[in-house]
Write an enzyme that holds these catalytic residues in place. Structure first.
Site, PDB file in Angstrom:
ATOM      1  N   THR A  16       2.687  -2.498   9.878  1.00  0.00           N
ATOM      2  CA  THR A  16       2.892  -3.929   9.593  1.00  0.00           C
ATOM      3  C   THR A  16       3.048  -4.166   8.091  1.00  0.00           C
ATOM      4  O   THR A  16       3.782  -5.062   7.677  1.00  0.00           O
ATOM      5  CB  THR A  16       1.760  -4.818  10.153  1.00  0.00           C
ATOM      6  OG1 THR A  16       0.506  -4.405   9.612  1.00  0.00           O
ATOM      7  CG2 THR A  16       1.728  -4.778  11.671  1.00  0.00           C
ATOM      8  N   LYS A  17       2.372  -3.361   7.259  1.00  0.00           N
ATOM      9  CA  LYS A  17       2.584  -3.497   5.803  1.00  0.00           C
ATOM     10  C   LYS A  17       4.015  -3.064   5.459  1.00  0.00           C
ATOM     11  O   LYS A  17       4.689  -3.698   4.647  1.00  0.00           O
ATOM     12  CB  LYS A  17       1.571  -2.659   5.017  1.00  0.00           C
ATOM     13  CG  LYS A  17       0.147  -3.172   5.068  1.00  0.00           C
ATOM     14  CD  LYS A  17      -0.026  -4.574   4.495  1.00  0.00           C
ATOM     15  CE  LYS A  17       0.145  -4.639   2.989  1.00  0.00           C
ATOM     16  NZ  LYS A  17      -0.203  -5.990   2.472  1.00  0.00           N
TER      17      LYS A  17
ATOM     18  N   TYR B 284      -1.722  -0.757  11.189  1.00  0.00           N
ATOM     19  CA  TYR B 284      -1.871  -1.402   9.881  1.00  0.00           C
ATOM     20  C   TYR B 284      -0.701  -1.061   8.956  1.00  0.00           C
ATOM     21  O   TYR B 284      -0.013  -1.958   8.441  1.00  0.00           O
ATOM     22  CB  TYR B 284      -3.196  -0.992   9.217  1.00  0.00           C
ATOM     23  CG  TYR B 284      -3.227  -1.264   7.723  1.00  0.00           C
ATOM     24  CD1 TYR B 284      -3.213  -2.566   7.239  1.00  0.00           C
ATOM     25  CD2 TYR B 284      -3.233  -0.211   6.791  1.00  0.00           C
ATOM     26  CE1 TYR B 284      -3.212  -2.821   5.870  1.00  0.00           C
ATOM     27  CE2 TYR B 284      -3.239  -0.461   5.430  1.00  0.00           C
ATOM     28  CZ  TYR B 284      -3.219  -1.764   4.972  1.00  0.00           C
ATOM     29  OH  TYR B 284      -3.211  -2.013   3.616  1.00  0.00           O
TER      30      TYR B 284
ATOM     31  N   LYS C 155     -21.061   9.144   7.268  1.00  0.00           N
ATOM     32  CA  LYS C 155     -20.241   9.618   8.386  1.00  0.00           C
ATOM     33  C   LYS C 155     -18.852  10.013   7.888  1.00  0.00           C
ATOM     34  O   LYS C 155     -18.096   9.179   7.392  1.00  0.00           O
ATOM     35  CB  LYS C 155     -20.078   8.511   9.436  1.00  0.00           C
ATOM     36  CG  LYS C 155     -21.394   7.847   9.868  1.00  0.00           C
ATOM     37  CD  LYS C 155     -22.270   8.766  10.688  1.00  0.00           C
ATOM     38  CE  LYS C 155     -23.545   8.074  11.111  1.00  0.00           C
ATOM     39  NZ  LYS C 155     -24.705   8.967  11.178  1.00  0.00           N
TER      40      LYS C 155
ATOM     41  N   THR D 252       0.822  -1.207   0.000  1.00  0.00           N
ATOM     42  CA  THR D 252       0.000   0.000   0.000  1.00  0.00           C
ATOM     43  C   THR D 252       0.861   1.263   0.000  1.00  0.00           C
ATOM     44  O   THR D 252       1.998   1.241   0.475  1.00  0.00           O
ATOM     45  CB  THR D 252      -0.900   0.002   1.255  1.00  0.00           C
ATOM     46  OG1 THR D 252      -1.501   1.274   1.406  1.00  0.00           O
ATOM     47  CG2 THR D 252      -0.095  -0.288   2.523  1.00  0.00           C
ATOM     48  N   ASP D 253       0.283   2.358  -0.491  1.00  0.00           N
ATOM     49  CA  ASP D 253       0.991   3.640  -0.428  1.00  0.00           C
ATOM     50  C   ASP D 253       1.112   4.167   0.999  1.00  0.00           C
ATOM     51  O   ASP D 253       1.904   5.069   1.277  1.00  0.00           O
ATOM     52  CB  ASP D 253       0.314   4.692  -1.320  1.00  0.00           C
ATOM     53  CG  ASP D 253      -1.148   4.951  -0.985  1.00  0.00           C
ATOM     54  OD1 ASP D 253      -1.679   4.319  -0.053  1.00  0.00           O
ATOM     55  OD2 ASP D 253      -1.762   5.803  -1.673  1.00  0.00           O
ATOM     56  N   GLU D 254       0.335   3.574   1.929  1.00  0.00           N
ATOM     57  CA  GLU D 254       0.360   4.078   3.309  1.00  0.00           C
ATOM     58  C   GLU D 254       1.707   3.869   3.992  1.00  0.00           C
ATOM     59  O   GLU D 254       1.965   4.457   5.041  1.00  0.00           O
ATOM     60  CB  GLU D 254      -0.720   3.393   4.144  1.00  0.00           C
ATOM     61  CG  GLU D 254      -2.105   3.708   3.648  1.00  0.00           C
ATOM     62  CD  GLU D 254      -3.186   3.300   4.632  1.00  0.00           C
ATOM     63  OE1 GLU D 254      -2.894   3.161   5.827  1.00  0.00           O
ATOM     64  OE2 GLU D 254      -4.317   3.129   4.172  1.00  0.00           O
TER      65      GLU D 254
END
Ligand code: NAD
Ligand code: TDX
Length: 332
Positions: free
Chosen positions: A151-152, A148, A203, A121-123
Site C-alpha cells: 500500500t505504501k 503494508y 522476542k 519507506t524503503d520497504e
C-alpha cells in the site's frame, strides 16, 4: 512564516518532525491526525498554542481535507497505517488510509495547487540478499512484500502519477527504519526495551539474521525539512544513515545496555514473508541537497532511547499489555 499542514503528526515520526519544525523555523503547524491506536496527542506536548493547531480527523475525509488545504502553504504527509504485522492480520485499514487517504490528499493538492511532500519507506523496494554489495537507490524497481509495503508502494505511484498527469507539486522520500523516543511499543526496538523493563524476555523473529538500516528519527526529520525547502518537484529522495545491523545484534545490544545477559531472549515464530535485508544508498540526498545525518553512533542513540522509555512509562504503559496479548496470540 509558512503555514504547514502535517498529517499523522501525533505518530512517532510525524511528531518528531513537528517538534523539529517548531525548533528550527517560525512556521505555524496544523496537525491532521485521526488518533488511531498509534497516535498520541501527548507526543506534541510543550508546543505553544500559537504555533500549533491540532485537528482530529481522517485524511480520507475529503471535505475536511479540502478545508485544511485552503489555508496551507505546504503539506507533509506522514499519516499511515505503519505496522507490517498488523497488515498481515487485517490489511483493510492499510488500503483505506495509505491508498484512499493519499488519493484524497492528492486531489486536494491538485485543486489548490499546494506543495506536498509524501513520506514513504524503503520497504517499497522489497529486500536484498545479505551478501548483495548493492543497496537501494532511487532507480531500484518496486517489489513490495507485505500488505503494508504494497500500500505504501501504491501511494508512491499515485503521487508520481498526479505529478505527471496533473502537475501536482510533490516530492517523495523513502526512508529506512527509524528509532528514537515516542515510537509505539508494537515496533521492534521499543518492544524489546519495554519487555526488559517489565521483566519479559525480548522476542526475536526466526533466527534474527534479518538486517535493518537504522536511522535516528531526528535525522529523518532534518532530511524531510531539507527536501521541503530545496527538493526538486517530481523527484524522489532516499533517506538513510548507513546503519545496517541484524536483529540479533540489536537485541543483544539492548540487553547489554540494560545490564542483562546478552543471551536472555527467545526466538519466536517468524513473520510471514519476512524481508531479509534493507539498505539505503542516500548519495543523491547528500550530494544534491547537502544533507548529512547527525547521529553516527547507533549505540549512543540506542542508550538515549532506552533512557527515554525508562523515564516515560506513563506514555507507553497504556498500550503495552494489549500489544503483548496480540503477539502472544500469534506465537510471537
Ligand atoms: P505511526 O504508526 O507511529 O503513526 C502514524 C500516525 O498516523 C498516527 O498518529 C495515526 O493516528 C495517524 N493516522 C493513521 N491513519 C490515519 C488517518 N486515516 N487519518 C489521519 N491520521 C491517521 O507511524 P510512523 O512510524 O510515525 O510512520 C509515519 C510515516 O513514516 C508513515 O507514512 C510510514 O510509512 C513512514 N515510515 C516509517 C518508518 C519507520 O521506521 N517507522 C520508516 C520509513 C517510513
Ligand atoms: O518483536 C519483534 N521481533 C522481531 O524480531 C518485532 C516487533 C520485530 N522483529 C523484527 C522484524 C524486522 O526484521 O525486527 C525488525 C524490525 O521490525 P519492525 O519494527 O516491525 O519494523 P519493519 O517491519 O522493519 O518496518 C519498519 O521500518 C520501515 C516500520 O515499522 C515501517 O513503518 C517502515 O516503513
Amino acid at each position: 512564516m509558512r503555514r504547514l499542514l502535517v498529517t499523522g503528526g501525533a505518530g512517532f515520526i510525524g511528531s518528531n518532525f513537528v517538534h523539529h519544525v517548531i525548533s528550527n523555523s517560525d512556521d505555524h503547524v496544523t496537525v491532521l491526525d485521526k488518533l488511531t491506536y498509534a497516535g498520541n496527542r501527548s507526543s506534541l506536548d510543550g508546543i505553544p498554542d500559537d504555533r500549533l493547531t491540532f485537528v482530529q480527523g481522517d485524511i480520507a475525509d475529503a471535505a475536511l481535507v479540502d478545508e485544511l488545504f485552503r489555508s496551507a502553504d505546504a503539506v507533509v504527509h506522514y499519516a499511515a497505517e505503519s505496522h507490517n504485522d498488523n497488515s498481515l492480520h487485517d490489511p483493510r485499514p492499510f488500503l483505506d488510509t495509505n491508498i484512499i487517504g493519499t488519493y484524497t490528499l492528492l486531489e486536494a493538492a491538485r485543486r489548490h495547487g499546494t506543495r506536498l511532500h509524501h513520506i514513504s519507506t524503503d520497504e517499497v523496494y522489497g529486500d536484498l540478499e545479505l551478501d548483495d554489495p548493492d543497496r537501494f537507490t532511487e532507480s531500484t524497481p518496486y517489489n513490495p512484500s507485505s500488505p503494508y509495503s504494497s500500500t505504501k508502494a501504491g501511494s508512491d505511484l499515485l503521487v508520481r502519477a498526479w505529478v505527471r498527469s496533473f502537475g501536482v507539486r510533490a516530492t517523495i522520500s523513502n526512508c529506512s527504519n527509524n528509532y528514537g523516543p515516542y515510537q509505539h511499543v508494537e515496533k521492534f526496538i521499543p518492544r524489546q526495551i519495554t519487555n526488559v523493563v517489565r521483566g519479559i524476555r525480548p522476542k526475536l523473529y526466526g533466527a534474527g539474521e534479518n538486517v535493518r538500516d537504522w536511522i535516528h528519527a531526528d535525522d529523518h526529520s532534518s532530511a524531510v525539512l531539507r527536501i521541503l525547502e530545496a527538493g526538486e518537484i517530481g523527484e524522489t529522495y532516499l533517506i538513510g544513515a548507513d546503519g545496517e545491523r541484524n536483529n540479533k545484534e540489536v537485541v543483544e545490544l539492548i540487553l547489554t545496555l540494560m545490564g542483562q545477559d546478552a543471551a536472555a531472549y527467545d526466538h519466536v515464530t517468524d513473520r510471514a514473508g519476512h524481508d531479509l535485508r534493507y539498505a539505503i544508498d542516500s548519495t543523491k540526498l547528500r550530494t544534491e541537497l547537502g544533507w548529512a545525518p547527525r547521529y553516527s553512533d547507533f549505540e549512543a542513540g540506542l542508550a538515549a532511547t532506552i533512557d527515554w522509555y525508562r523515564t516515560h512509562e506513563d506514555w507507553w504503559a497504556p498500550s503495552k499489555d494489549g500489544v503483548e496479548a496480540f503477539y502472544a496470540s500469534k506465537g510471537q
